[in-house]
Design a protein around this motif. Structure first.
Motif, PDB file in Angstrom:
ATOM      1  N   ASP A  77       0.837  -1.197   0.000  1.00 12.40           N
ATOM      2  CA  ASP A  77       0.000   0.000   0.000  1.00 12.40           C
ATOM      3  C   ASP A  77       0.878   1.256   0.000  1.00 12.40           C
ATOM      4  O   ASP A  77       0.543   2.263  -0.625  1.00 12.40           O
ATOM      5  N   HIS A  78       2.012   1.186   0.645  1.00 12.03           N
ATOM      6  CA  HIS A  78       2.965   2.305   0.738  1.00 12.03           C
ATOM      7  C   HIS A  78       3.742   2.506  -0.569  1.00 12.03           C
ATOM      8  O   HIS A  78       3.956   3.624  -1.004  1.00 12.03           O
ATOM      9  N   ASN A  79       4.192   1.414  -1.183  1.00  9.15           N
ATOM     10  CA  ASN A  79       5.051   1.481  -2.369  1.00  9.15           C
ATOM     11  C   ASN A  79       4.284   0.949  -3.573  1.00  9.15           C
ATOM     12  O   ASN A  79       4.131  -0.252  -3.751  1.00  9.15           O
ATOM     13  N   ARG A  80       3.841   1.844  -4.415  1.00 10.65           N
ATOM     14  CA  ARG A  80       3.004   1.472  -5.568  1.00 10.65           C
ATOM     15  C   ARG A  80       3.778   0.741  -6.657  1.00 10.65           C
ATOM     16  O   ARG A  80       3.170   0.275  -7.619  1.00 10.65           O
ATOM     17  N   SER A  81       5.100   0.617  -6.551  1.00  9.53           N
ATOM     18  CA  SER A  81       5.855  -0.127  -7.556  1.00  9.53           C
ATOM     19  C   SER A  81       5.901  -1.624  -7.252  1.00  9.53           C
ATOM     20  O   SER A  81       6.417  -2.401  -8.060  1.00  9.53           O
ATOM     21  N   VAL A  82       5.363  -2.051  -6.120  1.00 15.68           N
ATOM     22  CA  VAL A  82       5.324  -3.478  -5.789  1.00 15.68           C
ATOM     23  C   VAL A  82       4.523  -4.202  -6.867  1.00 15.68           C
ATOM     24  O   VAL A  82       3.419  -3.794  -7.224  1.00 15.68           O
ATOM     25  N   SER A  83       5.118  -5.271  -7.399  1.00 13.19           N
ATOM     26  CA  SER A  83       4.507  -5.972  -8.532  1.00 13.19           C
ATOM     27  C   SER A  83       3.585  -7.110  -8.120  1.00 13.19           C
ATOM     28  O   SER A  83       2.733  -7.521  -8.910  1.00 13.19           O
ATOM     29  N   ALA A  84       3.742  -7.643  -6.911  1.00 15.19           N
ATOM     30  CA  ALA A  84       2.877  -8.722  -6.417  1.00 15.19           C
ATOM     31  C   ALA A  84       3.078  -8.858  -4.915  1.00 15.19           C
ATOM     32  O   ALA A  84       4.145  -8.531  -4.388  1.00 15.19           O
ATOM     33  N   VAL A  85       2.033  -9.342  -4.247  1.00 14.61           N
ATOM     34  CA  VAL A  85       2.096  -9.581  -2.808  1.00 14.61           C
ATOM     35  C   VAL A  85       1.595 -10.993  -2.538  1.00 14.61           C
ATOM     36  O   VAL A  85       0.502 -11.367  -2.981  1.00 14.61           O
ATOM     37  N   ILE A  86       2.399 -11.751  -1.810  1.00 13.06           N
ATOM     38  CA  ILE A  86       2.002 -13.077  -1.345  1.00 13.06           C
ATOM     39  C   ILE A  86       1.906 -12.975   0.171  1.00 13.06           C
ATOM     40  O   ILE A  86       2.868 -12.580   0.835  1.00 13.06           O
ATOM     41  N   ALA A  87       0.749 -13.321   0.716  1.00 17.18           N
ATOM     42  CA  ALA A  87       0.511 -13.196   2.153  1.00 17.18           C
ATOM     43  C   ALA A  87       0.051 -14.541   2.711  1.00 17.18           C
ATOM     44  O   ALA A  87      -1.039 -15.008   2.389  1.00 17.18           O
ATOM     45  N   VAL A  88       0.896 -15.152   3.518  1.00 13.86           N
ATOM     46  CA  VAL A  88       0.577 -16.441   4.129  1.00 13.86           C
ATOM     47  C   VAL A  88       0.179 -16.195   5.580  1.00 13.86           C
ATOM     48  O   VAL A  88       0.971 -15.695   6.367  1.00 13.86           O
ATOM     49  N   GLU A  89      -1.070 -16.496   5.895  1.00 10.10           N
ATOM     50  CA  GLU A  89      -1.586 -16.373   7.257  1.00 10.10           C
ATOM     51  C   GLU A  89      -1.321 -15.000   7.871  1.00 10.10           C
ATOM     52  O   GLU A  89      -0.803 -14.901   8.984  1.00 10.10           O
ATOM     53  N   PRO A  90      -1.668 -13.921   7.156  1.00 11.95           N
ATOM     54  CA  PRO A  90      -1.406 -12.602   7.747  1.00 11.95           C
ATOM     55  C   PRO A  90      -2.266 -12.347   8.977  1.00 11.95           C
ATOM     56  O   PRO A  90      -3.407 -12.791   9.044  1.00 11.95           O
ATOM     57  N   THR A  91      -1.691 -11.647   9.940  1.00 15.58           N
ATOM     58  CA  THR A  91      -2.494 -11.164  11.053  1.00 15.58           C
ATOM     59  C   THR A  91      -3.307  -9.993  10.512  1.00 15.58           C
ATOM     60  O   THR A  91      -2.809  -9.193   9.725  1.00 15.58           O
ATOM     61  N   LEU A  92      -4.551  -9.931  10.904  1.00 12.30           N
ATOM     62  CA  LEU A  92      -5.466  -8.968  10.297  1.00 12.30           C
ATOM     63  C   LEU A  92      -5.844  -7.872  11.270  1.00 12.30           C
ATOM     64  O   LEU A  92      -5.784  -8.034  12.478  1.00 12.30           O
TER      65      LEU A  92
END
Length: 174
Positions: A77-92
């Motif tokens: 959300d901070h860095n708009r150049s991020v090309s993909a996000v993989i989130a395993v069991e994120p704390t919400l």
């Protein structure tokens, strides 16, 4: 952790440069979100340096597990150049829900249906709030399914999650 090291090895075997910050700095207490985002910014800056001519810092991807997954989502959300996000069991939390609605990169997330820290209805809400994301819930699988050293390890879920991760990252980073 051994789980993080294993995940890094899988990704490095694909030819990707992998950096894994220690969010707990060996203390057991996580660093503040603002500091974590700064650490990742510094890592991306390092990737762009002449010290790593083989790294492409223009389109970083973020992969995280647990608290690291939450931080990865906040970073995207901070860095708009991020090309993909993989989130395993994120704390919400509300901060993650807010971030998801504005992340432009593809998001791939994983949970075990038997993970007591998340309700399946919450995952449905994540899916609805992530316009360019996919959240996978593995039935009969609990927390720690990627960690070969934990009671929650599940070989089938691990294989599937890693294969999906490699596909998403391959598409985003090629």
């Amino acid at each position: 952790t051994p789980e993080t090291k294993d995940l890094c090895r899988v990704l490095a075997r694909q030819g990707w440069v992998v950096l894994a910050p220690d969010w707990f700095r060996g203390t057991g207490a996580p660093i503040a979100d603002i500091r974590a985002i700064a650490v990742v910014d510094e890592a991306v800056e390092f990737l762009a340096s002449d010290d790593l001519p083989y790294a492409d810092a223009d389109r970083p991807a973020v992969v995280g597990v647990g608290a690291g997954a939450r931080l990865g989502l906040l970073y995207a959300d901070h860095n708009r150049s991020v090309s993909a996000v993989i989130a395993v069991e994120p704390t919400l939390g509300d901060d993650v829900a807010d971030a998801l609605s504005s992340i432009g990169a593809p998001v791939l997330g994983f949970f075990g249906a038997d993970d007591e820290s998340i309700e399946v209805d919450d995952v449905d809400a994540l899916q609805a709030g992530t316009p360019n994301g996919q959240w996978i819930v593995y039935e009969g699988v609990g927390a720690g399914f990627l960690d070969a050293g934990s009671e929650g390890f599940h070989a089938g879920a691990e294989r599937d999650a890693l294969a999906r991760t490699v596909r998403v990252l391959g598409a985003a980073l090629s």
